[in-house]
Structures are given as C-alpha cells and as structure tokens.
Enzyme design. Structure first.
Site, PDB file in Angstrom:
ATOM      1  N   ILE A 129       0.847  -1.201   0.000  1.00  0.00           N
ATOM      2  CA  ILE A 129       0.000   0.000   0.000  1.00  0.00           C
ATOM      3  C   ILE A 129       0.880   1.247   0.000  1.00  0.00           C
ATOM      4  O   ILE A 129       0.462   2.314  -0.421  1.00  0.00           O
ATOM      5  CB  ILE A 129      -0.962  -0.017   1.212  1.00  0.00           C
ATOM      6  N   TYR A 149      -6.664  -8.774  16.722  1.00  0.00           N
ATOM      7  CA  TYR A 149      -5.650  -9.449  15.896  1.00  0.00           C
ATOM      8  C   TYR A 149      -5.939 -10.949  15.851  1.00  0.00           C
ATOM      9  O   TYR A 149      -5.983 -11.571  14.784  1.00  0.00           O
ATOM     10  CB  TYR A 149      -4.285  -9.170  16.515  1.00  0.00           C
TER      11      TYR A 149
HETATM   12  C1  AKB Z   1       2.761  -9.517  17.162  1.00  0.00           C
HETATM   13  O1  AKB Z   1       3.435  -9.463  18.200  1.00  0.00           O
HETATM   14  O2  AKB Z   1       1.697  -8.928  16.987  1.00  0.00           O
HETATM   15  C2  AKB Z   1       3.272 -10.411  16.037  1.00  0.00           C
HETATM   16  C3  AKB Z   1       2.804 -11.823  16.185  1.00  0.00           C
HETATM   17  C4  AKB Z   1       3.382 -12.706  17.183  1.00  0.00           C
HETATM   18  O3  AKB Z   1       1.939 -12.242  15.462  1.00  0.00           O
HETATM   19  N1  AKB Z   1       4.705 -10.358  16.006  1.00  0.00           N
END
Ligand code: AKB
Length: 317
Positions: A35, A142
């Site tokens: 991007i 996440y």
């Molecule tokens: C994070 O810390 O967000 C990344 C992972 C472990 O996916 N490095």
C-alpha cells in the site's frame, strides 16, 4: 510456484521474503506490492513493483492476470497492539482483505499463503506445548482476524479446492525492516538498543515466555509450506511453527554475555502484557515437522551472535 505476488512487500517479513523468493525464482517472477510502495528499499526495485491496497480486490485480480500469478503471499496486517488501538481497521485488512484474496484465488486459480500467528490462540488455550488442534478463543482483534482467516482458508480449500496454506508464526526477530505495533517487537528492539545505546526498557514482565523465531527460519517456513507435497498434508492452514521460547530475562542474559555493560529495566505496557499473557508459552509444532518436514536452523545463541554481528557492523561508531 512459478509466478508469485506478495501483498505487503515493504513490511518486516515482506521485504525479506521478496528478496528470498526472487533469489530462488528469479527477479521477474516475483511481484512486490504494498500500500506504501514509496517505502520499498532500492533492492526491491530489481523486479516488478506495484502499489496495491489489499482492499482493492479488482486491482489484485488485474495484477494476477497481468503477471500470470499462480501463488499469492498475503502479508498485509496490523500487528497485535496496533490492532487493539484500531480494531475496525484491523478487521477490514485482516478479514475483508483476506476474503478478497481468497475470492481472487478461487476465480483465477492461484494458491494462497496466509501467515497466522500465536495470536490466534487465547487465554483458554493450554499455554505449554500448545497442540496443533486445540481450542482457539482469542480475546484480541488481531487474534479474531487470524483465527477467522485460518478457518476461511480451510473452508475455501474444502469447498472450492483453493490451495490455501499457512503457518502460525511466533514473534519474528530480524534486522532488515523493523516490525511495528507487535507484542513481540521487544525481542527485536532489545538487540538494536544493546548495540546503539547499551540500555533497554522492556515492555513485558520477566517470566513472560513466548515463542520466537529468527527471520531466516521464518522465510524457510513460508517457502517450504508452499513447496510441500500436497498429498502429505493433513492440515493446510495454521501450522504451528516455532524455533525457541524465552522470556525477557533469558534474551537479556544472552545479550549481556556478549555485551557485559548492557543494562535492562522494565516499564510494563499493560496492553502488550495482557496480549502476551493470553498467548502460548511454547507451541508443539510436530504436525508441521511430520507433514512437510519443518525444522528450524537457528536457536537463541546462534541468532544472538548473528543479530549482534550484523547490527554492530551497521551502527559502527
Ligand atoms: C505480534 O506481536 O503482533 C506479532 C505476532 C506474534 O503475530 N509479532
């Protein structure tokens, strides 16, 4: 793999994976996209580069046709701590973005690599020797995007025959492009601090064990899984892969053994600590070892020697 497109080539993993894939498959056969293409280091301009926002599925499809792509590496993501600050954007990039990639793969017949993470696990997952197939109830945005993308990959494989594969990466330690906004970033920053200032303030508590891996092993994992014989794969998406597990005290001592004046103190960041506490201490990666021959080459000592050598050269006074 003959013609490969990488989404997120300017990032921590993307910048090095682009270089490695071009070494193996030829500069012209690996298209680097991001991007923010202005962030491309000069060496990435040795092969095709394109601006691409992962949410622009039409442009992705056009690029796949233009370059006759057969494999897409989707590395676009907000890392865990940034995703907590911007959960809506993390969802869009992590989920809408990956859905678009899988749709392009379904329509145009490409394979897909997806980097899941130790973040796909949650507080109710067993933290020690975390099995391949186990409860995944992450409590971060996440993690929600990572586990959902793993499931989407499995669904597209079963329902439409899309060759979607991937691994659950631990924290990746590297010295080319800095990560940003991750919970495991401290394990990269500590080496830069040791070489540049001799002091480091750690955002995670002593005793916080997490899986980690040196970048050359991460590249090896990302390429080997896509080159693996499909007949041998029982799993497809979200293979546990790890190389080492340590807490801040252990990595600090490994560096101090080599730089005796190095000092570390703590200033715990609650968001990062909460995320780290919900992740495994150490995963069991035997499924990856059995199904496609995964084996790491770097441990804490060899990685520390190499990181300090490379960074000391670079920041020589
Ligand atoms: C994070 O810390 O967000 C990344 C992972 C472990 O996916 N490095």
């Amino acid at each position: 793999m003959k013609n490969i497109l990488i989404i997120g080539s300017a990032g921590q993993i993307g910048s090095e994976l682009t270089r490695e894939l071009r070494k193996r498959y030829g500069n012209d056969n690996v298209v680097a996209t991001d991007i923010a293409p202005e962030k491309f280091k000069d060496e990435l301009k040795a092969g095709p580069i394109e601006a691409l926002d992962i949410l622009d599925t039409q442009k992705l499809a056009d690029l796949v046709r233009k370059y006759k792509i057969d494999t897409i590496y989707n590395l676009a993501a907000l890392l865990s701590a940034t995703a907590e600050a911007k959960p809506q954007l993390a969802w869009k990039i992590g989920l809408y973005g990956h859905f678009g990639v899988l749709e392009v793969a379904r329509e145009l017949g490409t394979a897909v690599f997806f980097p899941s993470s130790i973040g796909s696990f949650g507080p109710t997952t067993p933290h020690d020797n975390t099995p391949q197939d186990v409860i995944q109830r992450p409590n971060t945005m996440y993690g929600v995007t990572k586990v959902s993308a793993e499931l989407l990959g499995d669904y597209y494989h079963k329902r439409f025959g899309v060759d979607s594969r991937g691994v659950r990466f631990p924290g990746i330690i590297s010295n080319v492009t800095l990560p940003g906004g991750g919970t495991t970033d401290y394990a990269v920053e500590i080496y830069y601090a040791a070489v540049q200032t001799g002091k480091f303030t750690c955002p995670l508590k002593a005793g916080t064990f997490l899986d980690m891996m040196y970048m050359p092993d991460a590249l090896h994992a990302a390429i080997s899984i896509m080159e693996a014989n499909p007949d041998k794969l029982v799993h497809h998406n979200g293979f546990n892969v790890t190389a080492m597990s340590f807490d801040p005290e252990i990595i600090y001592k490994a560096i101090k053994k080599r730089i005796p004046d190095f000092v570390m103190d703590y200033d715990v960041e609650p968001i990062k600590q909460g995320i780290a506490d919900s992740w495994p201490n150490k995963m069991d990666d035997s499924a990856a070892r059995e199904e496609w021959g995964w084996k790491p080459n770097w441990d804490l000592d060899s990685m520390t020697d190499d990181m300090l050598k490379v960074l000391s050269e670079r920041f020589k006074k």
